[in-house]
Design an enzyme around this catalytic site. Structure first.
Site, short mmCIF file in Angstrom:
data_model
loop_
_atom_site.label_atom_id
_atom_site.label_comp_id
_atom_site.label_asym_id
_atom_site.label_seq_id
_atom_site.Cartn_x
_atom_site.Cartn_y
_atom_site.Cartn_z
N CYS A 134 -22.19 25.53 -39.29
CA CYS A 134 -23.46 24.69 -39.60
C CYS A 134 -22.68 23.34 -40.30
O CYS A 134 -22.60 23.35 -41.55
CB CYS A 134 -24.14 24.98 -40.20
SG CYS A 134 -25.90 24.24 -40.41
N GLY A 135 -22.74 22.20 -39.60
CA GLY A 135 -22.05 21.04 -40.23
C GLY A 135 -22.90 20.43 -41.32
O GLY A 135 -22.61 19.95 -42.25
N ASN A 136 -24.44 20.44 -41.03
CA ASN A 136 -25.23 19.78 -42.12
C ASN A 136 -25.30 20.97 -43.38
O ASN A 136 -25.49 20.53 -44.21
CB ASN A 136 -26.71 19.73 -41.49
CG ASN A 136 -26.85 18.81 -40.36
OD1 ASN A 136 -26.03 17.78 -40.60
ND2 ASN A 136 -27.48 18.82 -39.53
N ASN A 151 -18.66 26.87 -32.79
CA ASN A 151 -20.28 27.78 -32.19
C ASN A 151 -20.18 26.97 -31.00
O ASN A 151 -19.78 25.77 -30.71
CB ASN A 151 -21.30 27.70 -33.12
CG ASN A 151 -21.64 26.29 -33.78
OD1 ASN A 151 -20.82 25.03 -33.23
ND2 ASN A 151 -22.55 25.98 -34.53
N ARG A 170 -29.94 27.60 -31.01
CA ARG A 170 -30.18 29.00 -30.99
C ARG A 170 -30.70 29.50 -32.17
O ARG A 170 -30.08 29.34 -33.25
CB ARG A 170 -28.87 29.55 -30.33
CG ARG A 170 -27.85 29.74 -31.25
CD ARG A 170 -26.45 30.33 -31.09
NE ARG A 170 -25.74 30.08 -31.79
CZ ARG A 170 -24.24 30.72 -32.08
NH1 ARG A 170 -24.04 31.44 -31.12
NH2 ARG A 170 -23.43 30.49 -33.11
N CYS A 208 -28.63 18.59 -36.18
CA CYS A 208 -27.45 19.60 -36.01
C CYS A 208 -26.03 18.84 -36.24
O CYS A 208 -25.59 18.34 -35.31
CB CYS A 208 -27.77 20.32 -34.53
SG CYS A 208 -26.38 21.76 -34.35
N GLY A 209 -25.39 19.35 -37.18
CA GLY A 209 -24.21 18.81 -37.48
C GLY A 209 -23.14 19.02 -36.40
O GLY A 209 -22.48 18.19 -36.11
N THR A 210 -22.93 20.29 -36.31
CA THR A 210 -21.99 20.77 -35.33
C THR A 210 -22.33 20.06 -33.79
O THR A 210 -21.61 19.72 -32.97
CB THR A 210 -21.80 22.32 -34.96
OG1 THR A 210 -23.10 22.70 -34.88
CG2 THR A 210 -21.11 22.73 -36.35
#
Length: 268
Positions: free
Chosen positions: A79-81, A149, A202, A210-212
């Site tokens: 999770c980037g964030n 992911n 998801r 969403c960072g990623t």
């Protein structure tokens, strides 16, 4: 005695952070769901447990590990964030004294740099093919991108279409292409170095960021242009981040903010 927690966000993608320095918390799916519930709990898109890497099987030794869970209690790779919020906590809490250090995640080790914003080395980005998403009864072509992911990046025709999408109903996708589920980004290209995005995650639903997903969006748009590297500002409903994508890696830079802290009841 209660369980300490913090509440924070990265471009309004929000998290309940649980310091578990002795690796003693029993983090069940039921408890994660309860804490992330926006009516009966604290409310969040996910949970971040701060735990030594030695407590996680297969993790690199000597790192603080980000044990990340989606709001439905399921485990996610990255999770980037969340990494930015996690890194900011480590510095604020005095658990890390350097401005550049490494965090362990299920997608591998991630280098971070703390300044006014937090910059994360997001690792390699892989375009794995193409697929389709179904939203509001229509299909949209997308590029499958893995950032540790899975993502499906769908470019839509204009800002009006992007704004009007009903993401309260989960978009459909090909389960054979994404057997573990997928984050679906809907993107418009406002300029070669400027994207705007909404995302259905998801295990969560639509989130403010969403960072990623922002990294996947830039990689997907570059792929559509026949390019392998570039940089772009990405606007999401919760704010703005800056993404770079290179053949060997990627970076994500943006804010990390804490809004509350306190104690949870032991039974919550």
């Amino acid at each position: 005695m209660g369980i300490p927690f913090l509440k924070g966000h990265g471009t309004e993608n929000d998290f309940v952070l649980l310091p578990d320095l002795d690796a003693t918390l029993d983090l069940t799916e039921t408890r994660v769901r309860a804490r992330c519930d926006r009516r009966a709990g604290l409310g969040a898109d996910g949970g971040l447990r701060v735990v030594p890497s030695k407590a996680i099987e297969g993790a690199d030794e000597g790192l603080w590990f980000m044990d990340y869970r989606n709001a439905d209690g399921s485990i996610a790779e990255m999770c980037g964030n969340g990494v930015r919020v996690f890194a900011r906590y480590l510095v604020d809490a005095g658990l890390v004294s350097e401005s550049e250090f490494t965090i362990g995640t299920r997608a591998g080790a991630r280098e971070v740099t703390i300044a006014d914003d937090v910059t994360v080395e997001m690792g390699p980005v892989r375009v794995t093919g193409t697929s389709l998403a179904t939203v509001e009864g229509g299909t949209v072509a997308g590029v499958a991108v893995n950032v540790g992911n899975p993502h499906l990046v769908c470019v839509v025709e204009d800002a009006e279409k992007l704004a009007s999408l009903d993401l309260t109903v989960p978009p459909l996708y090909d389960p054979e292409a994404f057997p573990e589920g997928v984050n679906i980004e809907f993107v418009i290209v406002e300029a070669p170095d400027h994207l705007r995005m909404r995302v259905h995650e998801r295990g969560v639903g639509e989130t403010r960021s969403c960072g990623t997903g922002t990294v996947a969006a830039v990689a997907g748009v570059l792929f559509g242009r026949g390019e392998q590297h570039g940089a772009a500002t990405v606007d999401v409903p919760g704010g703005r981040v800056r993404v770079t994508v290179e053949p060997g890696g990627s970076t994500l830079a943006g804010p990390a903010v804490f809004t509350a802290r306190g104690e949870l009841d032991q039974g919550s």
